[in-house]
Structures are given as structure tokens and as C-alpha cells.
Design an enzyme around this catalytic site. Sequence first.
Site, PDB file in Angstrom:
ATOM      1  N   SER A   1       0.840  -1.206   0.000  1.00 28.61           N
ATOM      2  CA  SER A   1       0.000   0.000   0.000  1.00 28.61           C
ATOM      3  C   SER A   1       0.869   1.247   0.000  1.00 28.61           C
ATOM      4  O   SER A   1       1.927   1.289   0.639  1.00 28.61           O
ATOM      5  CB  SER A   1      -0.893   0.026   1.235  1.00 28.61           C
ATOM      6  OG  SER A   1      -1.564   1.264   1.322  1.00 28.61           O
TER       7      SER A   1
ATOM      8  N   TYR B   1      -1.939  -0.974  10.254  1.00 28.26           N
ATOM      9  CA  TYR B   1      -2.041  -1.241   8.806  1.00 28.26           C
ATOM     10  C   TYR B   1      -0.837  -0.682   8.064  1.00 28.26           C
ATOM     11  O   TYR B   1      -0.195  -1.385   7.282  1.00 28.26           O
ATOM     12  CB  TYR B   1      -3.339  -0.641   8.269  1.00 28.26           C
ATOM     13  CG  TYR B   1      -3.515  -0.766   6.775  1.00 28.26           C
ATOM     14  CD1 TYR B   1      -3.917  -1.975   6.204  1.00 28.26           C
ATOM     15  CD2 TYR B   1      -3.275   0.319   5.923  1.00 28.26           C
ATOM     16  CE1 TYR B   1      -4.079  -2.092   4.834  1.00 28.26           C
ATOM     17  CE2 TYR B   1      -3.435   0.204   4.549  1.00 28.26           C
ATOM     18  CZ  TYR B   1      -3.843  -1.007   4.011  1.00 28.26           C
ATOM     19  OH  TYR B   1      -3.994  -1.119   2.649  1.00 28.26           O
TER      20      TYR B   1
HETATM   21  N1  LIG Z   1      -8.537  -0.234  -2.046  1.00 31.26           N
HETATM   22  C1  LIG Z   1      -7.439   0.468  -1.992  1.00 31.26           C
HETATM   23  O1  LIG Z   1      -7.425   1.657  -2.306  1.00 31.26           O
HETATM   24  C2  LIG Z   1      -6.152  -0.157  -1.527  1.00 31.26           C
HETATM   25  C3  LIG Z   1      -5.009   0.652  -1.473  1.00 31.26           C
HETATM   26  C4  LIG Z   1      -3.808   0.097  -1.097  1.00 31.26           C
HETATM   27  C5  LIG Z   1      -3.738  -1.240  -0.799  1.00 31.26           C
HETATM   28  N2  LIG Z   1      -4.865  -2.007  -0.852  1.00 31.26           N
HETATM   29  C6  LIG Z   1      -4.714  -3.428  -0.533  1.00 31.26           C
HETATM   30  O2  LIG Z   1      -5.399  -4.200  -1.487  1.00 31.26           O
HETATM   31  C7  LIG Z   1      -5.773  -5.440  -0.917  1.00 31.26           C
HETATM   32  C8  LIG Z   1      -7.249  -5.688  -1.196  1.00 31.26           C
HETATM   33  O3  LIG Z   1      -8.009  -4.744  -0.472  1.00 31.26           O
HETATM   34  P1  LIG Z   1      -9.400  -4.135  -1.007  1.00 31.26           P
HETATM   35  O4  LIG Z   1      -9.180  -2.731  -1.297  1.00 31.26           O
HETATM   36  O5  LIG Z   1      -9.956  -5.023  -2.040  1.00 31.26           O
HETATM   37  O6  LIG Z   1     -10.244  -4.185   0.322  1.00 31.26           O
HETATM   38  P2  LIG Z   1     -11.504  -5.045   0.746  1.00 31.26           P
HETATM   39  O7  LIG Z   1     -12.586  -4.854  -0.252  1.00 31.26           O
HETATM   40  O8  LIG Z   1     -11.751  -4.711   2.165  1.00 31.26           O
HETATM   41  O9  LIG Z   1     -10.972  -6.527   0.626  1.00 31.26           O
HETATM   42  C9  LIG Z   1     -10.144  -7.119   1.581  1.00 31.26           C
HETATM   43  C10 LIG Z   1      -9.896  -8.540   1.155  1.00 31.26           C
HETATM   44  O10 LIG Z   1      -9.104  -9.193   2.129  1.00 31.26           O
HETATM   45  C11 LIG Z   1      -9.739 -10.387   2.539  1.00 31.26           C
HETATM   46  N3  LIG Z   1      -9.519 -10.616   3.977  1.00 31.26           N
HETATM   47  C12 LIG Z   1      -9.628  -9.723   4.975  1.00 31.26           C
HETATM   48  N4  LIG Z   1      -9.366 -10.315   6.164  1.00 31.26           N
HETATM   49  C13 LIG Z   1      -9.105 -11.600   5.911  1.00 31.26           C
HETATM   50  C14 LIG Z   1      -8.769 -12.736   6.709  1.00 31.26           C
HETATM   51  N5  LIG Z   1      -8.681 -12.652   8.044  1.00 31.26           N
HETATM   52  N6  LIG Z   1      -8.557 -13.919   6.109  1.00 31.26           N
HETATM   53  C15 LIG Z   1      -8.674 -14.025   4.775  1.00 31.26           C
HETATM   54  N7  LIG Z   1      -9.002 -12.999   3.947  1.00 31.26           N
HETATM   55  C16 LIG Z   1      -9.208 -11.803   4.514  1.00 31.26           C
HETATM   56  C17 LIG Z   1     -11.208 -10.176   2.241  1.00 31.26           C
HETATM   57  O11 LIG Z   1     -11.773 -11.432   1.965  1.00 31.26           O
HETATM   58  P3  LIG Z   1     -13.265 -11.872   2.430  1.00 31.26           P
HETATM   59  O12 LIG Z   1     -13.909 -10.682   3.085  1.00 31.26           O
HETATM   60  O13 LIG Z   1     -13.922 -12.273   1.159  1.00 31.26           O
HETATM   61  O14 LIG Z   1     -13.029 -13.010   3.343  1.00 31.26           O
HETATM   62  C18 LIG Z   1     -11.190  -9.301   1.008  1.00 31.26           C
HETATM   63  O15 LIG Z   1     -11.101 -10.064  -0.165  1.00 31.26           O
HETATM   64  C19 LIG Z   1      -5.425  -5.347   0.572  1.00 31.26           C
HETATM   65  O16 LIG Z   1      -4.195  -5.976   0.827  1.00 31.26           O
HETATM   66  C20 LIG Z   1      -5.319  -3.850   0.787  1.00 31.26           C
HETATM   67  O17 LIG Z   1      -4.505  -3.533   1.882  1.00 31.26           O
HETATM   68  C21 LIG Z   1      -6.064  -1.492  -1.196  1.00 31.26           C
END
Ligand SMILES: NC(=O)c1ccc[n+]([C@@H]2O[C@H](COP(=O)([O-])OP(=O)(O)OC[C@H]3O[C@@H](n4cnc5c(N)ncnc54)[C@H](OP(=O)(O)O)[C@@H]3O)[C@@H](O)[C@H]2O)c1
Length: 261
Positions: free
Chosen positions: A151, A165
Site C-alpha cells: 500500500s 495497517y
Molecule cells: N482499495 C485500496 O485503495 C487499496 C489501497 C492500497 C492497498 N490495498 C490493498 O489491497 C488489498 C485488497 O483490499 P481491497 O481494497 O480489495 O479491500 P476489501 O474490499 O476490504 O478486501 C479485503 C480482502 O481481504 C480479505 N480478507 C480480509 N481479512 C481476511 C482474513 N482474516 N482472512 C482471509 N481474507 C481476509 C477479504 O476477503 P473476504 O472478506 O472475502 O473473506 C477481502 O477479499 C489489501 O491488501 C489492501 O490492503 C487497497
Amino acid sequence: MSYELFDISGKVALITGGASGMGRMIAEGLLRAGAKVYITSRKPADVEEAAREMSAIGPCVGIAAEMDPPEAVVKLADEIKSREEKLDILINNAGRTWGAPLEEFPDKAWAPIMAVNVQGPFTLVRELLPLLKKSGEASKDNPARVINIGSLAGKAVEPLPAYSYVSSKAAIHHLSRVLASELAGDNITVNAVVPGYFPTKMTAHIRKEEEASQEFIERVPLSRFGTAEDIVGLCIFLSSRAGAYMTGGEHVIDGGIYGCH
Ligand SMILES: NC(=O)c1ccc[n+]([C@@H]2O[C@H](COP(=O)([O-])OP(=O)(O)OC[C@H]3O[C@@H](n4cnc5c(N)ncnc54)[C@H](OP(=O)(O)O)[C@@H]3O)[C@@H](O)[C@H]2O)c1
């Protein structure tokens, strides 16, 4: 030069958290590019439904799995080992966050975040090494790939009260470099993808309020959130022949927030 530079057809990929959010964007993109894709979610019904929907694009298999505790991650790796002889692409995408003002930030907001965002990806790489090595052995020009989703908040100081985080994301960036160094000899590349802001559940709070959203957009030199095409393009690049010579990298994809300031 040839068009095959970006070809990933026939490759086998595992994307944790691939049933929703950014993981789902990546899963759909890899499927469209011809890969076979395993996705995970903690929720059995959700992962089944997502895999069923995405099977219309290409071969997609859903596995219900947690990324915490480590025993659950070992179980996920065992499931993959029982189904595949080799793994070409591992995308550690599942991630958790926790937001609270500094004065109130609870101790209980540390262990589960580090477990999912850092330890889980480490355990998965360790357990899947035999499959990744097998893929790496197949062709010197086409290594196995590990892509860890980090991130921007782990690289720059962003206005987020998400102390565990941001620390976990800095940790996964560094761990990616350490693993890249260790696994280069096995023809396995390890890269961190460093996203800025993409429209998922994790950033819903920014988009919910018109004012906050506008303020945010003004901070992005390219004046928008990231899209599925943006993140998919980078993941396909890193997974294909085109990205075969890159390892130990931190690939920022944020519309210029980091690079332009
Ligand atoms: N969105 C952004 O702007 C952004 C920016 C920088 C980095 N990221 C990174 O991108 C990645 C995806 O995030 P997102 O934006 O798609 O957020 P999100 O919609 O909240 O998705 C989070 C994902 O992580 C999984 N997860 C969470 N806790 C878990 C656990 N205990 N065991 C297994 N799976 C778990 C969830 O799976 P389920 O709920 O289906 O189990 C979901 O698929 C993350 O690593 C996040 O830090 C996102």
C-alpha cells in the site's frame, strides 16, 4: 518484440481475497488473459458465488480460507497442493485494516492486522515453495511470480489513522525484497505492488462523503481513483514474460501521489 510478451494463458494463479474488491478485479483480469485462477474468501457462500460468476470468463475455482491463524494458511496451501503440481502466480492480496485516532488506537488492533497482512503471505510462500519452484524450473525466461499487494500508506505518510495497517504494509514491502533475494536462485520473482486509492470496501469512507472525495481527488495528480484496468495491467505485466526480469521491486500505482511530490 512480440505480442506474446504479455501472454499468461495457461498459467495457474492463486489470488487470496479474490472474491471481492481489488482481488476480484485482478482475478477477472487474469481470467480474461487466459489464466486458471484460484480465489479465496473467508465466506464459503461468497467464494462459491464469485467463482461461479467468474467461471463464465475462464477456469476459476473458489476455496474458503482464512489468512489467520497460520494453521489456516497451511490448510489453504495443502488444498492447492492437492489440486496442482505447480503454481505459476501467487498474489497475496487479502488484507485487513483498522482505523482509530492515535489516543484510542487499541492494542488489539495490532496482532490480527500483522497476521493477515504480513505473516499470512509469508506462510503461504513458505508452504507453496515446492509448487513455485516447479514453475520456476520449467523455463529460465519465465520465472514463477509472487506478487504481494502492499500500500502507498506503507511507503508515504498518508492521512490515515491506521497505525498497524501502515506498519504492516511497510513490512510486506521489505519482506518482498528479502524473499526476492532469497528466491532468485530458484527462478521465482517477488515484487510488491503498491496501490494508491482504488474504489473498494476499504476506501468506501473516502468516497462516501462528497467533500472528502473531492479533497482526495485534488491530491491525485491524475485526478481520479485507480480502476480495475490499472491494477490488472500491472499484475499481468509482472506475471508475463514482459516482467520476467523484475524482482525485489516496489511498483507504485497511485496516479502520481508518490512520484510527483
Ligand atoms: N482499495 C485500496 O485503495 C487499496 C489501497 C492500497 C492497498 N490495498 C490493498 O489491497 C488489498 C485488497 O483490499 P481491497 O481494497 O480489495 O479491500 P476489501 O474490499 O476490504 O478486501 C479485503 C480482502 O481481504 C480479505 N480478507 C480480509 N481479512 C481476511 C482474513 N482474516 N482472512 C482471509 N481474507 C481476509 C477479504 O476477503 P473476504 O472478506 O472475502 O473473506 C477481502 O477479499 C489489501 O491488501 C489492501 O490492503 C487497497
